[in-house]
Scaffold this motif. Structure first.
Motif, short mmCIF file in Angstrom:
data_model
loop_
_atom_site.label_atom_id
_atom_site.label_comp_id
_atom_site.label_asym_id
_atom_site.label_seq_id
_atom_site.Cartn_x
_atom_site.Cartn_y
_atom_site.Cartn_z
N ARG A 104 0.81 -1.21 0.00
CA ARG A 104 0.00 0.00 0.00
C ARG A 104 0.85 1.26 0.00
NH1 ARG A 104 -2.78 0.37 4.75
NH2 ARG A 104 -4.53 1.51 3.86
N GLU A 110 6.38 -1.82 2.01
CA GLU A 110 6.01 -3.00 2.78
C GLU A 110 5.33 -3.99 1.84
OE1 GLU A 110 3.90 -0.68 2.44
OE2 GLU A 110 1.87 -1.50 2.54
N ASP A 117 2.65 -7.03 2.46
CA ASP A 117 1.80 -7.78 3.39
C ASP A 117 1.29 -9.03 2.68
OD1 ASP A 117 2.11 -5.81 5.25
OD2 ASP A 117 0.05 -5.06 5.13
N GLU A 127 -0.85 -12.72 2.98
CA GLU A 127 -1.65 -13.65 3.77
C GLU A 127 -1.79 -14.94 2.99
OE1 GLU A 127 -5.13 -11.11 4.52
OE2 GLU A 127 -6.22 -12.39 3.14
N GLN A 173 0.01 -14.80 8.27
CA GLN A 173 0.06 -13.39 7.89
C GLN A 173 1.51 -12.94 7.99
OE1 GLN A 173 -2.91 -12.44 11.02
NE2 GLN A 173 -3.96 -11.22 9.48
N SER A 174 1.96 -12.17 7.05
CA SER A 174 3.34 -11.69 7.15
C SER A 174 3.41 -10.26 6.65
CB SER A 174 4.28 -12.56 6.32
OG SER A 174 4.13 -12.28 4.95
N ARG A 175 4.47 -9.60 7.08
CA ARG A 175 4.79 -8.27 6.54
C ARG A 175 6.29 -8.18 6.41
NH1 ARG A 175 2.17 -3.39 9.50
NH2 ARG A 175 0.49 -3.86 8.03
N GLN A 176 6.75 -7.63 5.32
CA GLN A 176 8.17 -7.35 5.21
C GLN A 176 8.40 -5.91 4.80
OE1 GLN A 176 10.37 -8.53 1.32
NE2 GLN A 176 9.08 -10.30 1.79
N LEU A 177 9.54 -5.39 5.23
CA LEU A 177 10.01 -4.09 4.75
C LEU A 177 11.12 -4.37 3.76
CD1 LEU A 177 9.74 -0.96 5.17
CD2 LEU A 177 11.73 -1.16 6.69
#
Lengths: 284, 284
Positions: A251, A259, A261, A263, A274-278
Protein backbone atom coordinates in the motif's frame (compact mmCIF):
# COMPACT_ATOMS: atom_id res chain seq x y z
CA UNK A 1 -5.86 -29.82 -12.24
CA UNK A 2 -3.59 -31.73 -9.92
CA UNK A 3 -1.29 -29.70 -7.75
CA UNK A 4 1.71 -31.82 -8.67
CA UNK A 5 2.39 -35.26 -10.06
CA UNK A 6 4.90 -36.36 -7.43
CA UNK A 7 3.88 -37.05 -3.88
CA UNK A 8 6.58 -36.18 -1.42
CA UNK A 9 5.53 -36.02 2.22
CA UNK A 10 6.23 -33.75 5.13
CA UNK A 11 9.58 -34.97 6.41
CA UNK A 12 10.61 -36.59 3.11
CA UNK A 13 10.77 -33.92 0.41
CA UNK A 14 13.10 -31.47 -1.31
CA UNK A 15 12.11 -28.78 1.15
CA UNK A 16 12.81 -30.99 4.17
CA UNK A 17 16.17 -32.16 2.83
CA UNK A 18 17.27 -28.64 1.92
CA UNK A 19 16.26 -27.09 5.23
CA UNK A 20 17.78 -29.89 7.32
CA UNK A 21 19.81 -28.79 10.32
CA UNK A 22 22.17 -31.01 12.30
CA UNK A 23 22.76 -30.31 15.96
CA UNK A 24 26.48 -30.16 16.67
CA UNK A 25 26.05 -29.18 20.30
CA UNK A 26 23.21 -27.68 22.31
CA UNK A 27 22.04 -24.58 20.46
CA UNK A 28 24.49 -24.95 17.57
CA UNK A 29 23.41 -26.31 14.21
CA UNK A 30 24.96 -26.99 10.84
CA UNK A 31 23.06 -26.52 7.59
CA UNK A 32 23.89 -26.62 3.90
CA UNK A 33 22.12 -23.88 1.98
CA UNK A 34 20.91 -25.34 -1.29
CA UNK A 35 21.37 -23.67 -4.67
CA UNK A 36 17.91 -25.00 -5.46
CA UNK A 37 16.12 -22.12 -3.74
CA UNK A 38 17.79 -19.19 -5.45
CA UNK A 39 15.92 -16.48 -7.27
CA UNK A 40 17.73 -13.93 -9.44
CA UNK A 41 20.90 -15.59 -8.07
CA UNK A 42 20.02 -14.78 -4.44
CA UNK A 43 19.08 -17.37 -1.85
CA UNK A 44 15.38 -16.87 -1.18
CA UNK A 45 14.70 -15.09 2.11
CA UNK A 46 11.77 -17.30 3.04
CA UNK A 47 13.88 -20.41 2.54
CA UNK A 48 16.57 -18.93 4.81
CA UNK A 49 13.95 -18.16 7.43
CA UNK A 50 12.72 -21.75 7.23
CA UNK A 51 16.26 -23.06 7.86
CA UNK A 52 16.68 -20.84 10.91
CA UNK A 53 13.13 -21.65 11.97
CA UNK A 54 13.87 -25.35 11.87
CA UNK A 55 16.87 -24.87 14.16
CA UNK A 56 14.70 -22.93 16.62
CA UNK A 57 12.01 -25.61 16.47
CA UNK A 58 14.64 -28.08 17.66
CA UNK A 59 16.19 -25.78 20.26
CA UNK A 60 12.97 -24.57 21.88
CA UNK A 61 10.46 -26.68 23.82
CA UNK A 62 7.69 -25.68 21.40
CA UNK A 63 7.61 -26.66 17.75
CA UNK A 64 5.62 -24.06 15.79
CA UNK A 65 6.68 -20.49 14.95
CA UNK A 66 3.77 -18.34 16.16
CA UNK A 67 5.67 -15.15 15.31
CA UNK A 68 9.11 -15.02 13.76
CA UNK A 69 11.12 -12.03 12.57
CA UNK A 70 14.28 -12.01 10.47
CA UNK A 71 16.57 -9.10 9.69
CA UNK A 72 18.61 -9.79 6.55
CA UNK A 73 22.15 -8.53 7.05
CA UNK A 74 24.23 -9.76 4.12
CA UNK A 75 23.54 -11.86 1.03
CA UNK A 76 23.63 -15.60 1.72
CA UNK A 77 25.35 -17.97 -0.68
CA UNK A 78 24.63 -21.61 -1.36
CA UNK A 79 26.85 -23.79 0.81
CA UNK A 80 27.59 -24.49 4.46
CA UNK A 81 26.05 -22.35 7.18
CA UNK A 82 25.99 -22.40 10.96
CA UNK A 83 23.00 -21.45 13.07
CA UNK A 84 23.50 -20.43 16.67
CA UNK A 85 20.38 -20.32 18.80
CA UNK A 86 19.71 -18.81 22.19
CA UNK A 87 16.73 -19.73 24.32
CA UNK A 88 15.50 -16.39 25.62
CA UNK A 89 12.55 -17.57 27.70
CA UNK A 90 10.57 -20.78 28.09
CA UNK A 91 7.01 -20.76 29.33
CA UNK A 92 4.19 -23.24 29.54
CA UNK A 93 2.49 -22.30 26.29
CA UNK A 94 5.06 -20.09 24.55
CA UNK A 95 8.82 -19.92 24.34
CA UNK A 96 11.04 -17.27 22.80
CA UNK A 97 14.32 -17.81 21.03
CA UNK A 98 16.85 -16.10 18.89
CA UNK A 99 19.02 -17.36 16.08
CA UNK A 100 21.96 -16.15 14.03
CA UNK A 101 22.70 -17.73 10.68
CA UNK A 102 26.33 -17.24 9.68
CA UNK A 103 28.58 -18.28 6.83
CA UNK A 104 32.33 -17.98 6.31
CA UNK A 105 34.03 -15.86 3.68
CA UNK A 106 37.04 -16.92 1.63
CA UNK A 107 39.41 -15.92 4.41
CA UNK A 108 37.46 -17.99 6.91
CA UNK A 109 35.97 -14.97 8.64
CA UNK A 110 32.47 -15.34 9.98
CA UNK A 111 29.79 -13.24 8.30
CA UNK A 112 26.31 -13.06 9.77
CA UNK A 113 23.57 -13.44 7.16
CA UNK A 114 20.42 -13.06 9.21
CA UNK A 115 19.35 -12.51 12.78
CA UNK A 116 16.08 -14.03 13.91
CA UNK A 117 13.83 -13.45 16.93
CA UNK A 118 10.80 -15.69 17.41
CA UNK A 119 8.17 -16.96 19.79
CA UNK A 120 7.09 -20.57 19.37
CA UNK A 121 4.04 -22.46 20.60
CA UNK A 122 2.01 -25.52 19.74
CA UNK A 123 -0.63 -24.88 17.07
CA UNK A 124 -2.40 -28.14 17.90
CA UNK A 125 -2.99 -26.93 21.46
CA UNK A 126 -4.98 -23.87 20.38
CA UNK A 127 -8.71 -23.56 20.87
CA UNK A 128 -10.92 -24.07 17.82
CA UNK A 129 -12.56 -20.65 17.96
CA UNK A 130 -12.41 -18.55 14.81
CA UNK A 131 -13.99 -15.10 14.63
CA UNK A 132 -12.36 -13.77 11.54
CA UNK A 133 -13.68 -11.01 9.33
CA UNK A 134 -10.94 -11.61 6.77
CA UNK A 135 -12.02 -13.18 3.50
CA UNK A 136 -9.93 -15.44 1.24
CA UNK A 137 -8.51 -13.75 -1.85
CA UNK A 138 -10.56 -13.99 -4.99
CA UNK A 139 -8.48 -16.14 -7.33
CA UNK A 140 -9.34 -17.62 -10.72
CA UNK A 141 -9.37 -21.40 -10.93
CA UNK A 142 -5.96 -23.02 -11.13
CA UNK A 143 -6.31 -23.82 -14.83
CA UNK A 144 -6.88 -20.14 -15.54
CA UNK A 145 -3.71 -19.14 -13.71
CA UNK A 146 -0.15 -19.21 -15.03
CA UNK A 147 3.22 -20.39 -13.86
CA UNK A 148 6.74 -20.29 -15.25
CA UNK A 149 6.20 -23.72 -16.81
CA UNK A 150 3.21 -22.52 -18.82
CA UNK A 151 5.01 -20.11 -21.07
CA UNK A 152 8.68 -19.14 -20.99
CA UNK A 153 7.77 -15.63 -22.06
CA UNK A 154 5.72 -14.96 -18.97
CA UNK A 155 8.15 -16.45 -16.50
CA UNK A 156 7.22 -14.73 -13.24
CA UNK A 157 10.85 -14.07 -12.42
CA UNK A 158 13.57 -12.98 -14.81
CA UNK A 159 17.14 -14.21 -14.47
CA UNK A 160 18.41 -17.30 -12.77
CA UNK A 161 15.58 -18.81 -10.81
CA UNK A 162 16.25 -22.35 -9.69
CA UNK A 163 13.49 -21.95 -7.13
CA UNK A 164 10.82 -22.05 -9.81
CA UNK A 165 11.62 -25.74 -10.33
CA UNK A 166 10.87 -26.41 -6.66
CA UNK A 167 7.63 -24.51 -6.53
CA UNK A 168 4.20 -25.13 -7.95
CA UNK A 169 3.09 -21.56 -8.58
CA UNK A 170 0.00 -20.53 -10.53
CA UNK A 171 -0.32 -16.78 -10.67
CA UNK A 172 -3.53 -14.83 -11.06
CA UNK A 173 -3.27 -13.31 -14.56
CA UNK A 174 -4.72 -10.13 -13.06
CA UNK A 175 -1.39 -9.64 -11.30
CA UNK A 176 0.87 -10.66 -14.19
CA UNK A 177 0.60 -7.52 -16.28
CA UNK A 178 4.24 -6.69 -15.56
CA UNK A 179 5.35 -9.91 -17.28
CA UNK A 180 3.70 -8.66 -20.47
CA UNK A 181 5.13 -5.16 -20.14
CA UNK A 182 1.91 -3.70 -18.78
CA UNK A 183 2.05 -3.55 -14.98
CA UNK A 184 -1.30 -2.69 -13.45
CA UNK A 185 0.13 -0.04 -11.15
CA UNK A 186 -1.53 -1.78 -8.23
CA UNK A 187 0.70 -3.32 -5.60
CA UNK A 188 -0.93 -6.73 -5.69
CA UNK A 189 0.34 -10.25 -6.36
CA UNK A 190 -1.81 -13.34 -5.98
CA UNK A 191 -1.45 -17.00 -6.77
CA UNK A 192 -1.88 -20.64 -5.94
CA UNK A 193 1.14 -22.05 -4.15
CA UNK A 194 2.52 -25.49 -3.49
CA UNK A 195 5.76 -27.41 -3.58
CA UNK A 196 6.59 -29.03 -6.92
CA UNK A 197 7.19 -32.45 -5.41
CA UNK A 198 3.70 -32.49 -3.92
CA UNK A 199 4.70 -32.09 -0.28
CA UNK A 200 1.88 -30.53 1.70
CA UNK A 201 2.36 -27.33 3.65
CA UNK A 202 3.37 -27.19 7.30
CA UNK A 203 4.25 -24.21 9.51
CA UNK A 204 7.89 -24.19 8.33
CA UNK A 205 7.01 -24.24 4.64
CA UNK A 206 4.64 -21.30 5.25
CA UNK A 207 7.76 -19.28 6.08
CA UNK A 208 8.88 -19.97 2.52
CA UNK A 209 5.47 -19.37 0.98
CA UNK A 210 5.08 -15.80 2.24
CA UNK A 211 8.20 -14.76 0.30
CA UNK A 212 8.01 -16.87 -2.85
CA UNK A 213 5.81 -14.87 -5.23
CA UNK A 214 7.23 -12.22 -7.57
CA UNK A 215 7.62 -8.85 -5.83
CA UNK A 216 4.56 -6.62 -5.80
CA UNK A 217 6.96 -3.89 -6.94
CA UNK A 218 6.87 -5.44 -10.43
CA UNK A 219 3.15 -4.64 -10.71
CA UNK A 220 3.87 -1.11 -9.48
CA UNK A 221 6.18 -0.80 -12.48
CA UNK A 222 9.55 -1.12 -10.78
CA UNK A 223 12.23 -3.41 -12.11
CA UNK A 224 15.07 -5.28 -10.51
CA UNK A 225 15.56 -6.84 -7.16
CA UNK A 226 13.64 -5.83 -4.04
CA UNK A 227 15.86 -6.90 -1.15
CA UNK A 228 14.14 -7.66 2.12
CA UNK A 229 15.30 -5.68 5.14
CA UNK A 230 13.02 -7.42 7.63
CA UNK A 231 10.35 -10.10 7.43
CA UNK A 232 7.89 -11.06 10.16
CA UNK A 233 5.57 -14.05 9.83
CA UNK A 234 2.69 -15.02 12.11
CA UNK A 235 1.62 -18.63 11.70
CA UNK A 236 -1.94 -18.77 12.91
CA UNK A 237 -3.11 -22.29 12.11
CA UNK A 238 -1.64 -25.59 10.93
CA UNK A 239 -2.44 -25.71 7.19
CA UNK A 240 -4.74 -28.38 5.81
CA UNK A 241 -3.42 -30.56 2.95
CA UNK A 242 -3.81 -29.16 -0.54
CA UNK A 243 -2.83 -26.03 -2.39
CA UNK A 244 -2.48 -22.69 -0.66
CA UNK A 245 -3.68 -19.30 -1.83
CA UNK A 246 -1.21 -16.45 -1.30
CA UNK A 247 -2.17 -12.78 -1.63
CA UNK A 248 0.39 -10.01 -1.25
CA UNK A 249 -0.37 -6.31 -1.06
CA UNK A 250 1.76 -3.19 -1.01
CA UNK A 251 0.00 0.00 0.00
CA UNK A 252 2.86 2.35 0.70
CA UNK A 253 5.93 2.83 -1.49
CA UNK A 254 7.75 5.87 -0.12
CA UNK A 255 11.29 7.04 0.39
CA UNK A 256 12.68 4.05 -1.45
CA UNK A 257 11.08 1.48 0.84
CA UNK A 258 7.87 -0.51 0.64
CA UNK A 259 6.01 -3.00 2.78
CA UNK A 260 4.72 -6.33 1.45
CA UNK A 261 1.80 -7.78 3.39
CA UNK A 262 1.13 -11.43 2.63
CA UNK A 263 -1.65 -13.65 3.77
CA UNK A 264 -1.96 -17.36 3.14
CA UNK A 265 -5.19 -19.33 3.06
CA UNK A 266 -5.38 -23.10 3.09
CA UNK A 267 -7.76 -25.47 1.30
CA UNK A 268 -10.09 -25.41 4.32
CA UNK A 269 -10.50 -21.62 3.95
CA UNK A 270 -8.50 -20.89 7.07
CA UNK A 271 -6.17 -17.90 7.26
CA UNK A 272 -3.03 -19.84 8.19
CA UNK A 273 -0.35 -17.15 8.02
CA UNK A 274 0.06 -13.39 7.89
CA UNK A 275 3.34 -11.69 7.15
CA UNK A 276 4.79 -8.27 6.54
CA UNK A 277 8.17 -7.35 5.21
CA UNK A 278 10.01 -4.09 4.75
CA UNK A 279 11.97 -4.05 1.51
CA UNK A 280 14.06 -1.64 -0.46
CA UNK A 281 12.64 -0.51 -3.77
CA UNK A 282 14.83 -0.03 -6.78
CA UNK A 283 13.67 3.30 -8.16
CA UNK A 284 16.49 3.58 -10.73
CA UNK B 1 -9.96 22.49 18.89
CA UNK B 2 -6.44 22.78 20.21
CA UNK B 3 -4.54 19.57 20.61
CA UNK B 4 -3.38 20.49 24.08
CA UNK B 5 -2.95 23.59 26.16
CA UNK B 6 0.64 22.99 27.21
CA UNK B 7 3.50 23.19 24.77
CA UNK B 8 6.26 20.78 25.58
CA UNK B 9 8.83 20.19 22.87
CA UNK B 10 10.67 17.21 21.46
CA UNK B 11 13.50 16.70 23.93
CA UNK B 12 11.76 18.51 26.80
CA UNK B 13 8.54 16.70 27.65
CA UNK B 14 7.04 14.02 29.87
CA UNK B 15 7.68 11.43 27.19
CA UNK B 16 11.32 12.41 26.80
CA UNK B 17 11.96 12.47 30.54
CA UNK B 18 10.25 9.12 31.09
CA UNK B 19 12.04 7.36 28.24
CA UNK B 20 15.44 8.78 29.12
CA UNK B 21 18.32 6.31 29.08
CA UNK B 22 21.75 6.89 30.59
CA UNK B 23 24.76 5.18 29.10
CA UNK B 24 26.76 3.44 31.85
CA UNK B 25 29.24 1.88 29.45
CA UNK B 26 29.23 1.18 25.73
CA UNK B 27 26.02 -0.69 24.93
CA UNK B 28 24.72 -0.63 28.53
CA UNK B 29 22.00 1.79 29.58
CA UNK B 30 20.04 2.58 32.72
CA UNK B 31 16.41 3.66 32.63
CA UNK B 32 13.68 4.29 35.17
CA UNK B 33 10.32 2.98 33.98
CA UNK B 34 7.70 5.52 34.95
CA UNK B 35 4.41 4.63 36.62
CA UNK B 36 2.90 7.34 34.43
CA UNK B 37 2.55 5.07 31.40
CA UNK B 38 0.62 2.22 32.97
CA UNK B 39 -2.67 0.96 31.67
CA UNK B 40 -4.78 -1.50 33.65
CA UNK B 41 -1.77 -1.59 36.01
CA UNK B 42 0.61 -2.81 33.30
CA UNK B 43 3.41 -0.74 31.83
CA UNK B 44 2.37 0.10 28.28
CA UNK B 45 4.16 -2.00 25.68
CA UNK B 46 4.66 0.88 23.28
CA UNK B 47 6.26 2.96 26.03
CA UNK B 48 8.64 0.07 26.80
CA UNK B 49 9.51 -0.21 23.13
CA UNK B 50 10.26 3.51 23.05
CA UNK B 51 12.66 3.15 26.00
CA UNK B 52 14.52 0.29 24.31
CA UNK B 53 14.34 2.15 21.02
CA UNK B 54 16.00 5.20 22.55
CA UNK B 55 18.88 3.07 23.80
CA UNK B 56 19.34 1.60 20.32
CA UNK B 57 19.20 5.07 18.77
CA UNK B 58 22.18 5.95 20.95
CA UNK B 59 24.06 2.70 20.43
CA UNK B 60 23.70 2.50 16.64
CA UNK B 61 25.18 4.90 14.08
CA UNK B 62 21.69 5.65 12.72
CA UNK B 63 18.99 7.41 14.69
CA UNK B 64 15.58 6.31 13.40
CA UNK B 65 13.90 2.92 13.86
CA UNK B 66 12.95 1.85 10.33
CA UNK B 67 11.73 -1.53 11.58
CA UNK B 68 11.71 -2.61 15.21
CA UNK B 69 10.33 -5.79 16.78
CA UNK B 70 9.80 -6.53 20.46
CA UNK B 71 8.90 -9.83 22.08
CA UNK B 72 7.33 -9.28 25.50
CA UNK B 73 8.63 -11.89 27.90
CA UNK B 74 7.47 -10.93 31.40
CA UNK B 75 5.42 -8.07 32.84
CA UNK B 76 7.48 -4.93 33.44
CA UNK B 77 7.07 -2.92 36.63
CA UNK B 78 7.63 0.77 37.23
CA UNK B 79 11.15 1.34 38.52
CA UNK B 80 14.76 0.81 37.49
CA UNK B 81 15.61 -1.12 34.35
CA UNK B 82 18.76 -1.93 32.44
CA UNK B 83 19.01 -2.12 28.66
CA UNK B 84 21.82 -4.08 27.04
CA UNK B 85 22.35 -3.45 23.37
CA UNK B 86 24.33 -5.33 20.77
CA UNK B 87 25.32 -3.85 17.44
CA UNK B 88 24.64 -6.64 14.98
CA UNK B 89 25.67 -4.94 11.77
CA UNK B 90 26.49 -1.41 10.66
CA UNK B 91 26.13 -0.32 7.07
CA UNK B 92 26.20 2.93 5.21
CA UNK B 93 22.46 3.52 5.15
CA UNK B 94 21.13 0.95 7.65
CA UNK B 95 22.35 -0.61 10.87
CA UNK B 96 20.90 -3.48 12.85
CA UNK B 97 20.89 -3.86 16.61
CA UNK B 98 19.42 -5.87 19.38
CA UNK B 99 18.39 -4.91 22.89
CA UNK B 100 17.35 -6.66 26.07
CA UNK B 101 15.44 -4.76 28.73
CA UNK B 102 15.83 -6.37 32.14
CA UNK B 103 14.71 -5.65 35.68
CA UNK B 104 15.61 -7.25 39.00
CA UNK B 105 13.25 -9.17 41.24
CA UNK B 106 13.09 -8.94 45.03
CA UNK B 107 15.97 -11.39 45.41
CA UNK B 108 18.11 -9.37 43.01
CA UNK B 109 17.81 -11.89 40.21
CA UNK B 110 17.72 -10.52 36.69
CA UNK B 111 14.46 -10.95 34.80
CA UNK B 112 14.28 -10.11 31.12
CA UNK B 113 11.18 -8.08 30.19
CA UNK B 114 11.53 -7.68 26.46
CA UNK B 115 13.89 -8.61 23.66
CA UNK B 116 14.15 -6.25 20.72
CA UNK B 117 15.59 -6.59 17.21
CA UNK B 118 15.68 -3.54 14.96
CA UNK B 119 17.14 -1.93 11.89
CA UNK B 120 17.77 1.80 12.03
CA UNK B 121 18.34 4.37 9.32
CA UNK B 122 18.05 8.09 8.76
CA UNK B 123 14.54 9.17 7.74
CA UNK B 124 15.81 12.57 6.61
CA UNK B 125 18.09 10.90 4.06
CA UNK B 126 15.22 9.20 2.22
CA UNK B 127 14.06 10.26 -1.21
CA UNK B 128 10.86 12.28 -1.43
CA UNK B 129 8.99 9.86 -3.67
CA UNK B 130 5.60 8.65 -2.46
CA UNK B 131 3.51 6.24 -4.51
CA UNK B 132 1.04 5.14 -1.91
CA UNK B 133 -2.39 3.71 -2.57
CA UNK B 134 -3.24 3.78 1.13
CA UNK B 135 -5.77 6.36 2.22
CA UNK B 136 -5.98 8.10 5.60
CA UNK B 137 -8.66 6.76 7.93
CA UNK B 138 -11.99 8.50 7.84
CA UNK B 139 -12.30 10.16 11.24
CA UNK B 140 -14.88 12.61 12.55
CA UNK B 141 -13.59 16.04 13.50
CA UNK B 142 -11.81 16.21 16.84
CA UNK B 143 -14.74 17.94 18.56
CA UNK B 144 -16.98 15.03 17.58
CA UNK B 145 -14.61 12.48 19.10
CA UNK B 146 -14.32 11.47 22.72
CA UNK B 147 -11.57 10.94 25.24
CA UNK B 148 -11.41 9.83 28.84
CA UNK B 149 -11.59 13.46 29.96
CA UNK B 150 -14.89 14.04 28.19
CA UNK B 151 -17.06 11.72 30.24
CA UNK B 152 -15.96 9.43 33.03
CA UNK B 153 -18.57 6.88 32.00
CA UNK B 154 -17.02 6.35 28.60
CA UNK B 155 -13.43 6.16 29.77
CA UNK B 156 -11.72 4.25 26.97
CA UNK B 157 -9.87 2.07 29.44
CA UNK B 158 -11.23 0.59 32.64
CA UNK B 159 -9.10 0.18 35.73
CA UNK B 160 -5.97 2.03 36.67
CA UNK B 161 -4.85 4.01 33.69
CA UNK B 162 -2.27 6.63 34.51
CA UNK B 163 -1.36 6.74 30.85
CA UNK B 164 -4.59 8.50 29.98
CA UNK B 165 -3.31 11.60 31.76
CA UNK B 166 -0.26 11.64 29.49
CA UNK B 167 -2.14 11.18 26.25
CA UNK B 168 -4.41 13.37 24.23
CA UNK B 169 -6.75 10.80 22.79
CA UNK B 170 -9.99 11.53 20.94
CA UNK B 171 -11.68 8.33 19.86
CA UNK B 172 -14.00 7.96 16.91
CA UNK B 173 -17.42 7.33 18.52
CA UNK B 174 -17.98 4.70 15.82
CA UNK B 175 -15.40 2.55 17.62
CA UNK B 176 -16.55 3.27 21.18
CA UNK B 177 -19.64 1.06 21.25
CA UNK B 178 -17.95 -1.26 23.75
CA UNK B 179 -17.69 1.58 26.28
CA UNK B 180 -21.50 1.86 26.20
CA UNK B 181 -22.01 -1.90 26.43
CA UNK B 182 -22.69 -2.27 22.71
CA UNK B 183 -19.52 -3.35 20.90
CA UNK B 184 -19.88 -3.16 17.13
CA UNK B 185 -18.44 -6.62 16.57
CA UNK B 186 -15.95 -5.13 14.14
CA UNK B 187 -12.28 -5.24 15.06
CA UNK B 188 -11.67 -1.54 14.54
CA UNK B 189 -10.36 1.26 16.74
CA UNK B 190 -9.68 4.76 15.49
CA UNK B 191 -8.78 8.05 17.03
CA UNK B 192 -6.83 11.26 17.11
CA UNK B 193 -3.63 10.93 19.08
CA UNK B 194 -1.21 13.32 20.71
CA UNK B 195 0.72 13.78 23.92
CA UNK B 196 -1.11 15.69 26.65
CA UNK B 197 1.72 18.14 27.19
CA UNK B 198 1.63 19.17 23.54
CA UNK B 199 4.91 17.58 22.48
CA UNK B 200 4.85 16.84 18.78
CA UNK B 201 5.44 13.35 17.46
CA UNK B 202 8.80 11.97 16.46
CA UNK B 203 9.84 8.46 15.41
CA UNK B 204 10.27 7.30 19.02
CA UNK B 205 6.85 8.54 20.12
CA UNK B 206 5.30 6.71 17.16
CA UNK B 207 6.42 3.49 18.88
CA UNK B 208 4.15 4.51 21.74
CA UNK B 209 1.31 5.67 19.53
CA UNK B 210 0.82 2.35 17.75
CA UNK B 211 0.01 0.65 21.06
CA UNK B 212 -1.89 3.35 22.96
CA UNK B 213 -5.50 2.98 21.84
CA UNK B 214 -7.95 0.62 23.56
CA UNK B 215 -7.65 -2.94 22.25
CA UNK B 216 -9.68 -3.75 19.15
CA UNK B 217 -10.76 -6.85 21.09
CA UNK B 218 -13.10 -4.60 23.10
CA UNK B 219 -15.11 -3.81 19.95
CA UNK B 220 -15.17 -7.53 19.12
CA UNK B 221 -16.90 -8.00 22.46
CA UNK B 222 -14.06 -9.43 24.50
CA UNK B 223 -13.23 -8.12 27.95
CA UNK B 224 -10.06 -7.95 29.95
CA UNK B 225 -6.47 -7.54 29.07
CA UNK B 226 -5.00 -8.41 25.67
CA UNK B 227 -1.30 -9.00 26.34
CA UNK B 228 1.07 -8.41 23.47
CA UNK B 229 3.28 -11.33 22.47
CA UNK B 230 5.15 -9.47 19.74
CA UNK B 231 4.98 -6.01 18.23
CA UNK B 232 6.69 -4.83 15.03
CA UNK B 233 6.68 -1.19 13.96
CA UNK B 234 7.85 0.26 10.66
CA UNK B 235 8.49 3.99 10.82
CA UNK B 236 8.19 5.23 7.26
CA UNK B 237 8.42 9.00 7.52
CA UNK B 238 9.28 11.64 10.11
CA UNK B 239 5.91 12.94 11.31
CA UNK B 240 4.90 16.53 10.71
CA UNK B 241 3.85 18.63 13.74
CA UNK B 242 0.25 18.35 14.82
CA UNK B 243 -2.14 15.62 15.83
CA UNK B 244 -1.85 12.09 14.48
CA UNK B 245 -4.62 9.81 13.26
CA UNK B 246 -4.33 6.19 14.39
CA UNK B 247 -6.40 3.38 12.89
CA UNK B 248 -6.17 -0.17 14.19
CA UNK B 249 -7.74 -3.21 12.60
CA UNK B 250 -8.10 -6.85 13.63
CA UNK B 251 -9.16 -9.25 10.90
CA UNK B 252 -8.38 -12.60 12.40
CA UNK B 253 -9.22 -13.73 15.95
CA UNK B 254 -8.55 -17.45 16.08
CA UNK B 255 -7.20 -20.00 18.52
CA UNK B 256 -7.03 -17.43 21.29
CA UNK B 257 -4.74 -15.07 19.41
CA UNK B 258 -5.38 -12.01 17.30
CA UNK B 259 -3.36 -9.55 15.25
CA UNK B 260 -3.66 -5.78 15.61
CA UNK B 261 -2.60 -3.80 12.54
CA UNK B 262 -2.08 -0.11 13.22
CA UNK B 263 -1.35 2.69 10.85
CA UNK B 264 -0.55 6.25 11.77
CA UNK B 265 -1.09 9.27 9.58
CA UNK B 266 0.32 12.71 10.28
CA UNK B 267 -1.18 16.15 9.74
CA UNK B 268 0.41 16.31 6.28
CA UNK B 269 -1.53 13.18 5.22
CA UNK B 270 1.57 11.02 5.18
CA UNK B 271 1.47 7.41 6.34
CA UNK B 272 4.22 7.69 8.95
CA UNK B 273 4.07 4.29 10.64
CA UNK B 274 2.66 0.81 10.17
CA UNK B 275 2.64 -1.80 12.88
CA UNK B 276 1.38 -5.28 13.58
CA UNK B 277 1.22 -7.08 16.88
CA UNK B 278 0.28 -10.61 17.86
CA UNK B 279 -1.69 -10.63 21.10
CA UNK B 280 -3.46 -13.14 23.28
CA UNK B 281 -7.22 -12.82 23.47
CA UNK B 282 -9.08 -13.38 26.68
CA UNK B 283 -11.98 -15.56 25.63
CA UNK B 284 -13.15 -16.26 29.19
Amino acid sequence: MAQATASATIGDSEFDRDTRVTRAEPGLYHADLSAGWTIINAVNGGYLLAVAGRALADALPHCDPFTITAHYLTASRPGPAVIRTETVRTGRTLSTGQASLVQYDDSGAEVERLRVLATYGDLDALADDVRTTALPPSLPAVDQCFGPQDAPDVSPVPGSNAITDRLWLKMDPGTLGWALGAPSGKGEMRGWFGLADGRDADPLSLLLAVDALPPTAFEIGLKGWVPTVELTVHVRCRPAPGPLRVAITTRNLAGGFLEEDAEIWDSADRLVAQSRQLARANLG
